[in-house]
Design an enzyme around this catalytic site. Structure first.
Site, PDB file in Angstrom:
ATOM      1  N   ILE A 164      -4.682  -6.161  -0.255  1.00  0.00           N
ATOM      2  CA  ILE A 164      -5.924  -5.770   0.395  1.00  0.00           C
ATOM      3  C   ILE A 164      -7.084  -5.708  -0.587  1.00  0.00           C
ATOM      4  O   ILE A 164      -8.236  -5.822  -0.189  1.00  0.00           O
ATOM      5  CB  ILE A 164      -5.769  -4.425   1.143  1.00  0.00           C
ATOM      6  CG1 ILE A 164      -5.158  -3.373   0.233  1.00  0.00           C
ATOM      7  CG2 ILE A 164      -4.938  -4.588   2.382  1.00  0.00           C
ATOM      8  CD1 ILE A 164      -4.919  -2.037   0.909  1.00  0.00           C
ATOM      9  N   ASN A 169      -6.476  -8.913  -7.460  1.00  0.00           N
ATOM     10  CA  ASN A 169      -5.899 -10.250  -7.533  1.00  0.00           C
ATOM     11  C   ASN A 169      -4.932 -10.536  -6.381  1.00  0.00           C
ATOM     12  O   ASN A 169      -4.495 -11.666  -6.194  1.00  0.00           O
ATOM     13  CB  ASN A 169      -5.178 -10.458  -8.869  1.00  0.00           C
ATOM     14  CG  ASN A 169      -4.087  -9.437  -9.109  1.00  0.00           C
ATOM     15  OD1 ASN A 169      -4.387  -8.335  -9.554  1.00  0.00           O
ATOM     16  ND2 ASN A 169      -2.847  -9.775  -8.816  1.00  0.00           N
ATOM     17  N   TYR A 217       3.722   9.591  -6.395  1.00  0.00           N
ATOM     18  CA  TYR A 217       2.724   8.797  -5.667  1.00  0.00           C
ATOM     19  C   TYR A 217       1.887   9.694  -4.763  1.00  0.00           C
ATOM     20  O   TYR A 217       0.645   9.603  -4.752  1.00  0.00           O
ATOM     21  CB  TYR A 217       3.422   7.713  -4.849  1.00  0.00           C
ATOM     22  CG  TYR A 217       2.485   6.861  -4.028  1.00  0.00           C
ATOM     23  CD1 TYR A 217       1.794   5.800  -4.609  1.00  0.00           C
ATOM     24  CD2 TYR A 217       2.295   7.116  -2.670  1.00  0.00           C
ATOM     25  CE1 TYR A 217       0.925   5.014  -3.853  1.00  0.00           C
ATOM     26  CE2 TYR A 217       1.434   6.344  -1.913  1.00  0.00           C
ATOM     27  CZ  TYR A 217       0.755   5.294  -2.505  1.00  0.00           C
ATOM     28  OH  TYR A 217      -0.109   4.522  -1.752  1.00  0.00           O
TER      29      TYR A 217
END
Length: 404
Positions: A136, A133, A293
């Site tokens: 990229i 949405n 991450y």
């Protein structure tokens, strides 16, 4: 010449005239390709000259390009009230340069997704992009939709997803694009998405695992797993497992897993070299957002590597892609410190339109090119030395535990 006579290619008077059983067609973005009705195949090169061609100029006044229910492009002459599958501009084609430059020469840091996909027709292909949405993911989804693919935006926020669909349709009202609910932080939602997708009874040629979370404060999902790990990796792993049969039936197909260069700055093994389960879904006291991450991105590569090993014999290839080091997106929105750093760096970064091409380039490569190096602004990290069956076993176990 004898071979040409035998194949019937010397029966025509003009060099550009097509032999029997051949037809000249065009893609939506003006590239010419050739269909052989006898052998039921298509190719970009002229069957006699070997040249590639493209359309020059716009459609004549009163003409409009349409697409039929089979995805085939046809043309409407509103003045004379007639339709044809023959592009009226075919008389004004221009030859492409026969000495095509290399990939590194053709693309650079300013290359966009639309430029990467120029000349490619994805009509009839089904593409699913998670987290599409914005950013990229959106640029990737838009680029494929504008090149004829049936694109599904798999998003958590349906309001924003529907807005993204409207933006794509605003650029081309006949684009085949839709939104479906997918919350990677909830394994039941992943399961529901897979069931809803299978209920459509369509193929799946490309699955882009794009959605990711960054700089989140520590929290557990409803499945009892650390959120960054589940959203960035485990949710996508579960999604691929659920859609694996559809991918195989749609072969040649491709899975593109968005990883990051930051995978290099972490490890998931303990001091003895064995896989440390606690590092994948750490407790609050052992949690650091950046490290979580990085670990999730390392898991992405391990998964992509093992997936390619298992499914490539069945026609499904898998690539992990690094979208670029200097970029600006909304992934930093969860902590003001990263937002400040990204804002300061923004004048020196590339746009989402440019970064969307890394995924697009990977998907548009032939299915046999798994692991090939794409444009210089991105790299496919298909790393055999990182393969770990133990890591795959861990992910399977975590999925099973989360579902029970």
């Amino acid at each position: 010449m004898a071979a040409l006579r035998y194949s019937g290619l010397d029966d025509t008077d003009s060099e550009d005239e097509l032999p029997p059983c051949w037809e000249q067609r065009t893609t939506k973005d003006g590239w010419v390709y050739y269909a052989n009705h006898t052998e039921e195949k298509t190719q970009w090169e002229h069957p006699k000259t070997g040249k590639r061609k493209r359309i020059a100029g716009d459609l004549p006044y009163g003409w409009e390009q349409e697409t039929d229910e089979n995805g085939q492009v046809f043309f409407v002459d509103h003045i004379n009230k007639r339709t044809t599958y023959l592009d009226p501009r075919l008389a004004f084609t221009v030859d492409e340069n026969p000495t095509r430059p290399t990939t590194r020469q053709r693309y650079d840091a300013s290359t966009t997704a639309m430029e990467i996909l120029q000349g490619r027709d994805f009509t009839g292909k089904v593409v699913v992009v998670t987290g599409a949405n914005s950013g990229i993911g959106f640029e990737t989804a838009k680029s494929f939709a504008l090149h004829g693919a049936h694109v599904i935006l798999a998003c958590r926020n349906m309001t924003r997803a529907n807005e993204a669909v409207s933006r794509i349709l605003g650029e081309w009202r006949k684009a085949k694009v839709e939104a479906m609910t997918l919350d990677l932080a909830l394994l039941r939602s992943v399961q529901h998405f897979a069931q809803a997708f299978k209920a459509k009874n369509v193929s799946l040629h490309v699955l882009v695992c794009n959605a990711a979370a960054f700089a989140l404060p520590w929290s557990l999902t409803k499945d009892g797993l650390e959120t960054t790990f589940q959203v960035n990796h485990l949710g996508h792993f579960f999604l691929v497992q659920l859609l694996q049969d559809v991918l195989c039936c749609s072969a040649p197909a491709r899975v593109v897993v968005v990883s990051s260069e930051s995978h290099r700055f972490t490890d998931i093994n303990d001091s003895s070299g064995k896989l440390d389960f606690s590092r994948l879904s750490p407790s609050k006291s052992d949690y650091w957002a950046m490290l979580a991450y990085n670990r999730s991105k390392l898991c992405n590569i391990l998964f992509s590597n093992e997936l390619h090993r298992r499914l490539s014999p069945r026609g499904v290839t898998s690539n992990a892609v690094h979208p670029g080091n200097m970029m600006y997106s909304s992934i930093h929105r969860n902590w003001w410190v990263y937002t400040l750093l990204f804002t300061l760096a923004r004048p020196f970064t590339k746009s989402m339109v440019q970064h969307g091409c890394s995924r697009s380039a990977g998907i548009s490569l032939p299915s046999g090119d798994s692991g090939a190096q794409a444009p210089s602004i991105s790299w496919f990290h298909y790393l055999p030395h990182l393969a770990s069956k133990a890591a795959l076993v861990v992910r399977i176990k975590l999925v099973e535990e989360a579902r029970t």
